[in-house]
Scaffold this motif. Structure first.
Motif, PDB file in Angstrom:
ATOM      1  N   ASN A 139      55.759  42.439  40.169  1.00 20.01           N
ATOM      2  CA  ASN A 139      54.941  43.629  40.440  1.00 20.01           C
ATOM      3  C   ASN A 139      53.607  43.602  39.712  1.00 20.01           C
ATOM      4  O   ASN A 139      52.809  44.529  39.836  1.00 20.01           O
ATOM      5  CB  ASN A 139      55.710  44.887  40.027  1.00 20.01           C
ATOM      6  CG  ASN A 139      56.991  45.068  40.815  1.00 20.01           C
ATOM      7  OD1 ASN A 139      57.030  44.817  42.020  1.00 20.01           O
ATOM      8  ND2 ASN A 139      58.045  45.499  40.140  1.00 20.01           N
ATOM      9  N   PHE A 140      53.355  42.537  38.964  1.00 20.21           N
ATOM     10  CA  PHE A 140      52.126  42.480  38.176  1.00 20.21           C
ATOM     11  C   PHE A 140      50.912  42.355  39.086  1.00 20.21           C
ATOM     12  O   PHE A 140      50.893  41.545  40.012  1.00 20.21           O
ATOM     13  CB  PHE A 140      52.171  41.293  37.211  1.00 20.21           C
ATOM     14  CG  PHE A 140      51.028  41.258  36.246  1.00 20.21           C
ATOM     15  CD1 PHE A 140      51.083  41.977  35.072  1.00 20.21           C
ATOM     16  CD2 PHE A 140      49.875  40.520  36.521  1.00 20.21           C
ATOM     17  CE1 PHE A 140      50.028  41.958  34.167  1.00 20.21           C
ATOM     18  CE2 PHE A 140      48.817  40.502  35.629  1.00 20.21           C
ATOM     19  CZ  PHE A 140      48.889  41.222  34.451  1.00 20.21           C
ATOM     20  N   GLN A 141      49.870  43.152  38.802  1.00 22.54           N
ATOM     21  CA  GLN A 141      48.672  43.166  39.622  1.00 22.54           C
ATOM     22  C   GLN A 141      47.464  42.692  38.823  1.00 22.54           C
ATOM     23  O   GLN A 141      47.215  43.190  37.717  1.00 22.54           O
ATOM     24  CB  GLN A 141      48.397  44.578  40.152  1.00 22.54           C
ATOM     25  CG  GLN A 141      49.498  45.140  41.038  1.00 22.54           C
ATOM     26  CD  GLN A 141      49.665  44.365  42.327  1.00 22.54           C
ATOM     27  OE1 GLN A 141      48.690  43.961  42.954  1.00 22.54           O
ATOM     28  NE2 GLN A 141      50.911  44.152  42.729  1.00 22.54           N
ATOM     29  N   SER A 142      46.733  41.743  39.370  1.00 27.08           N
ATOM     30  CA  SER A 142      45.491  41.299  38.741  1.00 27.08           C
ATOM     31  C   SER A 142      44.670  40.513  39.752  1.00 27.08           C
ATOM     32  O   SER A 142      45.212  39.731  40.535  1.00 27.08           O
ATOM     33  CB  SER A 142      45.774  40.410  37.522  1.00 27.08           C
ATOM     34  OG  SER A 142      44.563  39.957  36.953  1.00 27.08           O
ATOM     35  N   ASP A 143      43.357  40.728  39.716  1.00 30.85           N
ATOM     36  CA  ASP A 143      42.444  39.938  40.542  1.00 30.85           C
ATOM     37  C   ASP A 143      41.952  38.700  39.799  1.00 30.85           C
ATOM     38  O   ASP A 143      41.236  37.874  40.368  1.00 30.85           O
ATOM     39  CB  ASP A 143      41.225  40.798  40.945  1.00 30.85           C
ATOM     40  CG  ASP A 143      41.609  41.940  41.874  1.00 30.85           C
ATOM     41  OD1 ASP A 143      42.559  41.759  42.664  1.00 30.85           O
ATOM     42  OD2 ASP A 143      40.973  43.001  41.808  1.00 30.85           O
TER      43      ASP A 143
END
Length: 322
Positions: free
Chosen positions: A46-50
């Motif tokens: 579920n980790f979010q990063s651009d």
């Protein structure tokens, strides 16, 4: 009159019995809740990063992982849990070691997936069941124990710990404990690097019995915290509760470490105190890979004017001296 007294007596006894039942229920519930995992097995999905590298290092590494649980004679530690690359059993090489210092009221058994994910990047990762680890004592004992296993020819860890590549991680109370682990004990010089997530600020730590001297830190240090009100309430931490790890405390700790020591401070945008265990994963892992495995790609997160952390919108209030 006797009948009235009898009725009153029965009523009082019934009320007392009800209170006992309620208290028993709450105690049992609290005990069961303390055993529940605080993160899901696949929480990292579920980790979010651009940011490319943060996203990569927040996920699983390439190593299959095994776990061994070993009883401790120490009533506070209770049990050592050691996650390690499964290949260790058949390889002759040594692996870097990471010791994790628990946050308040948190035992390793309730966030095992955190350890497993980290070990999948090629580390031996060890935790214990101490729920009040702020003094760093059980962290120090845990390190000693693993180094004993490294010298025990009957252990699967015999000769498998890279003694020049040992790191420590701590969150919240455990952050204070990690700082103390690298500064206050006979084996403090064994550590090569430290990472903390929302380490309790110095006055709070002192009041709680976890006082540390940040000026004693002499190894590369990545300190982080969240921008949420639980970490930084906006109040003056000298006169009231400023949150567990306000920006002012990170600045004081950063400035209190010698300039010849590589140091990084940064906060996670929008993260509350309870988010730090998972929200810091990507760059915590990158830091350990860089420091303990000399990983050149992970190095790009931190080094130079084009370091990924500097342009990552997940992070702010960044200061580093390299």
């Amino acid at each position: 009159m006797k009948k009235v007294l009898k009725v009153i007596g029965i009523t009082v006894l019934s009320f007392i019995a009800l209170i006992i039942i309620l208290l028993s229920f709450l105690l049992i519930k609290n005990y069961l809740d303390s055993k529940k995992p605080i993160i899901e097995d696949t929480y990292y999905k579920n980790f979010q990063s651009d940011a490319t590298l943060e996203k990569k290092y927040a996920g699983l590494g390439s190593y299959e992982v095994s776990l061994v649980k070993l009883k401790s004679e120490d009533d506070t530690i209770k049990e050592y849990k050691i996650w390690y690359p499964t290949e260790l059993k058949s390889k002759s090489q040594a692996y870097p070691l990471i010791v994790v210092t628990n946050a308040s009221n948190t035992a390793a058994s309730v966030y095992e997936s955190f350890f497993e994910r980290l070990a999948s990047w090629g580390f031996i990762v060890v935790g214990n069941e101490d729920k009040q680890a702020g003094t760093g004592l059980t962290t120090s004992k845990t390190l000693d124990y693993v180094l004993e296993l490294n010298s025990d020819s009957d252990s699967i860890f015999y000769g498998k710990v890279s003694q020049d590549n040992i790191g420590v991680i701590g969150y919240s109370q455990g952050g204070a404990g990690a700082i103390r682990a690298v500064t206050e004990y006979d084996n403090s010089n064994k550590y090569k690097t430290i990472f903390t997530g929302s380490a309790a600020y110095s006055l709070l730590a002192k009041n709680m019995g976890w006082e540390y001297d940040i000026s004693k830190v002499a190894i590369p240090y990545f300190m982080s915290a969240g921008t949420g009100s639980s970490d930084d309430s906006g109040e003056d931490s000298k006169t009231s509760f400023g949150g567990v790890a306000p920006l002012s405390s990170l600045i004081v700790n950063y400035d209190g470490i010698r300039n010849d020591v590589f140091k990084v401070r940064a906060r996670i945008n929008g993260a509350e105190h309870g988010d730090m265990l998972t929200r810091a994963d990507g760059y915590m892992t990158a830091w350990m890979l860089y420091q303990l495995q000399n990983d050149e790609e992970a190095r790009l997160v931190f080094i130079g004017k084009s370091a990924e952390i500097l342009s990552n919108s997940n992070w702010q209030d960044i200061e580093k001296n390299n």
